[in-house]
Design an enzyme around this catalytic site. Structure first.
Site, mmCIF file in Angstrom:
data_model
loop_
_atom_site.group_PDB
_atom_site.id
_atom_site.type_symbol
_atom_site.label_atom_id
_atom_site.label_comp_id
_atom_site.label_asym_id
_atom_site.label_seq_id
_atom_site.Cartn_x
_atom_site.Cartn_y
_atom_site.Cartn_z
ATOM 1 N N TYR A 33 -2.636 4.024 -1.260
ATOM 2 C CA TYR A 33 -2.734 2.958 -2.585
ATOM 3 C C TYR A 33 -3.571 3.188 -2.724
ATOM 4 C CZ TYR A 33 -4.776 -1.539 -0.953
ATOM 5 O OH TYR A 33 -6.005 -2.304 0.476
ATOM 6 N N ARG B 142 -9.368 10.347 -1.452
ATOM 7 C CA ARG B 142 -8.801 9.390 -0.365
ATOM 8 C C ARG B 142 -7.753 9.197 -0.071
ATOM 9 N NH1 ARG B 142 -12.023 3.651 -0.143
ATOM 10 N NH2 ARG B 142 -10.362 3.384 -2.541
ATOM 11 N N ARG C 4 18.638 2.545 4.968
ATOM 12 C CA ARG C 4 17.625 2.516 5.578
ATOM 13 C C ARG C 4 17.171 3.546 7.161
ATOM 14 N NH1 ARG C 4 16.114 -1.087 9.474
ATOM 15 N NH2 ARG C 4 13.894 -1.794 9.333
ATOM 16 N N HIS D 131 14.221 4.706 10.535
ATOM 17 C CA HIS D 131 12.183 4.685 10.596
ATOM 18 C C HIS D 131 12.239 6.452 10.908
ATOM 19 C CE1 HIS D 131 12.887 0.855 12.019
ATOM 20 N NE2 HIS D 131 11.719 0.757 12.450
ATOM 21 N N GLU E 111 -15.306 -4.606 9.137
ATOM 22 C CA GLU E 111 -14.745 -5.044 7.524
ATOM 23 C C GLU E 111 -14.344 -6.279 7.392
ATOM 24 O OE1 GLU E 111 -12.821 -1.600 6.431
ATOM 25 O OE2 GLU E 111 -11.189 -2.724 7.130
ATOM 26 N N LEU F 54 -12.290 1.243 6.562
ATOM 27 C CA LEU F 54 -11.866 1.847 5.373
ATOM 28 C C LEU F 54 -13.032 2.656 5.079
ATOM 29 C CD1 LEU F 54 -9.570 2.686 3.316
ATOM 30 C CD2 LEU F 54 -10.425 1.069 1.932
#
Lengths: 288, 288
Positions: free
Chosen positions: A33, A52, A100, A102, A178, A202
Site C-alpha cells: 500500500y 516505492r 484460497r 498459499h 522505527e 521502511l
C-alpha cells in the site's frame, strides 16, 4: 460528502466498493500500500511514493498493473473528482482474487485508491507533542516492504495508545528501529541520527526529505541504530510520516524530553519541509 | 456446484459474498482464521479448532461474536447446506469495518466461513512424499496466533515451490521451527522431536494429536528445537497440518531422506491418526 474510490479502473462511491472474500489481500495480507498526501488539490511527492510502491510490489512479486506515470494520472483524476483540497490518497495493491491457496499462480491484481480529507497539521513549533512508548520489535524482517501485513504494528500501536501514548517505538537488541506508523529521529548536538532503511525500517518519503534538508541546516546526518542511552540524552526527538509530516516528541516512556516543548531544530526542519510543500504544490498551507 | 458461505449470519453463494474495502482484515491483516477438516459430512476436532480460534482472537483482542458451541452449530448448518462430504471449512474473523486508522475502537467483527471440497489424502505409507527446502525464519514473534498476516509464509512457500519443493522449513538460529503451512517432526530412533509451541510455532491441532498418539506407539516425545545436523541424520521426517494430516517427507534440500520412501513409524502414526478420524466421524475414509 460522498467519498470516491478508483477500483480496478472504475470510479464509484467508496461505500459501494466491495472486495471478494477470496481476495488474497483479505485472506493472506498478500499486498502492499501507499499513502500520498495532497495539499490544495495537488499531490505531493507522488513519483517518490509510486516508485516505492513499485519496489514494494517487486519485493513480493506482484506485477504492477499500471505504469507509475499512468497511475499518477489516474490518481489525479480521482482527486479532481473528489473535490477535496487537503488530505491523503490511500492506495492498495493486492495479488488478486483466487481460490484460497498459499501457492499463487498468475492473476489480475486488485488495485484501488481513494481520497480522504485530513485535518491540517500544527504550525511549525506548535502542537501538543507526541508521546512515545517503547515496545519490543517483534515484526518480520522485511519492513522495507510497505506491506498490508500490519497486524504487528496494529498491536504495538494500540498497546501504547491504551497507556495514553501516541506512538510505539520499536526496540530491537537495545536499538531503536522505527515507530509503528512513522520513522524516528534524534538530535544530539549537531548530529541527526536515524536508523538506516532495511529489514526493520521502511524507506519513509518524509524521512528521505528530512535527510535532504538536514545538511542545509548545518546538521550532520548519521544513519545508524540509536541506543536507548542516546535517546535519553537526546536534545530533540521527532517522528516523520506522510500524514503527520514532522512531529516533535514530548515524552519518551515516563520521561519528558528536555524542555517538553518543540525544539528549535525540529521547528526549523518543519519550516523547511513546509517550504518544500509550498514550492511543489503552490499551497498556502492552512494549518491548525 | 455452488459453494456456500456464512457471512455475518447470512448464508449466501460464495461468489456473491463481498467485503468492504475498509474491512480491517483487508487493510491491516487485523484478523485470525481456522481451517477445520470434515470427513463424511462430519467436522473433525471442531472444539479444538474453535478453542484455538478463541485464543487467537484473544491474542489480538478481537471479541469473538459467537460462543464456540453456537459457532460449531452454525458451521454444521452450513456444512449440511453445502452437501459436501469431504473437505474443509475455512473460517475467518476480522476486527470489522471502520475508516482506516491503526488505532481501533469498538466495532462489530466480521465473521465468515465456507465449505470446500478437498481431494482425499494418500493411504498411510503411500503418496509421493513431500519435498522440503529450508529458508531463514523472517516471521514475527507471535506465530502462536493463527493470524491472517500470512505474507511471510506466502513468500517462503512460493520461493521453495519455484525450486520444485512443496514446503518451506523455517530455520531460526540454526534450529528448525515449523514450516510455512505445517508443523514438522523428526524421528531419531525411538525419539520423536518437534519444536515447542510459542513465538515461532503454531499450536497445530494435528501436531497435538500426533503428540497424543506417539507414546502409544512407544515413542519418546521431545519438544525442542531440532538442529540441522539432527535433521540430516533423522530416520524419518514428516509434516502435519489439518488438510494434509501426516505427510511423510522424501527430500530435505538436495538430499533424499534415508530410503526415499515413507518410514514405518510415520506410516503407523498415519494409521493411528486415521483411526481417530474414523472413530470421531464414522467416516470410512475414502483415500487416494
Amino acid at each position: 460528502m460522498t467519498e470516491w474510490i478508483w477500483l480496478n479502473g472504475d470510479i464509484l462511491p467508496l461505500g459501494d466498493a466491495k472486495i471478494s472474500v477470496e481476495d488474497r489481500g483479505f485472506q493472506f495480507a498478500d499486498g502492499v500500500y501507499e499513502v500520498i498526501r495532497f495539499y490544495d488539490g495537488k499531490l505531493f511527492t507522488a513519483p517518490e511514493h509510486l516508485a516505492r510502491l513499485k519496489r514494494s510490489a517487486e519485493g513480493i512479486k506482484i506485477p504492477p498493473p499500471l505504469e507509475s506515470t499512468h497511475l499518477e494520472t489516474e490518481i489525479e483524476k480521482l482527486l479532481g473528482a473528489s473535490g477535496l483540497q487537503d488530505g491523503m490518497i490511500y492506495l492498495q495493491l493486492t495479488r488478486g482474487v483466487a481460490p484460497r491457496d498459499h501457492v499463487y499462480g498468475s492473476m489480475p491484481p486488485t488495485l484501488l485508491f481513494y481520497a480522504r480529507e485530513l485535518p491540517p497539521v500544527p504550525e511549525p513549533g506548535a502542537g501538543p507533542g507526541v508521546k512515545l512508548i517503547s515496545v519490543e520489535d517483534q515484526r518480520w524482517q522485511r519492513c522495507w516492504i510497505k506491506s498490508i501485513a500490519l497486524l504487528p504494528n496494529i498491536l504495538a500501536k494500540n498497546e501504547v495508545v491504551a497507556q495514553g501514548a501516541d506512538e510505539a517505538v520499536f526496540i530491537e537488541n537495545g536499538l531503536v528501529t522505527e515507530c509503528s506508523t512513522s520513522n524516528i529521529f534524534a538530535l544530539l548536538g549537531p548530529r541527526l541520527i536515524t536508523h538506516p532503511v532495511g529489514p526493520k525500517v521502511l524507506p519513509g518519503i518524509t524521512r528521505e526529505l528530512v535527510l535532504e534538508i538536514a545538511p542545509t541546516l548545518g546538521l550532520i546526518v548519521e544513519e545508524r541504530g540509536l541506543g536507548l542511552d542516546e535517546l535519553r540524552q537526546a536534545d530533540e526527538i521527532f517522528i516523520t510520516s506522510t500524514t503527520r509530516e514532522i512531529a516533535w516528541a514530548a515524552r519518551w516512556n515516563d520521561h519528558p524530553i528536555r524542555t517538553g516543548r518543540c525544539g528549535p531544530i525540529t521547528e526549523k526542519l518543519q519550516q523547511a519541509y513546509r517550504d518544500k510543500v509550498r514550492a511543489a504544490t503552490g499551497s498556502a498551507l492552512t494549518t491548525a
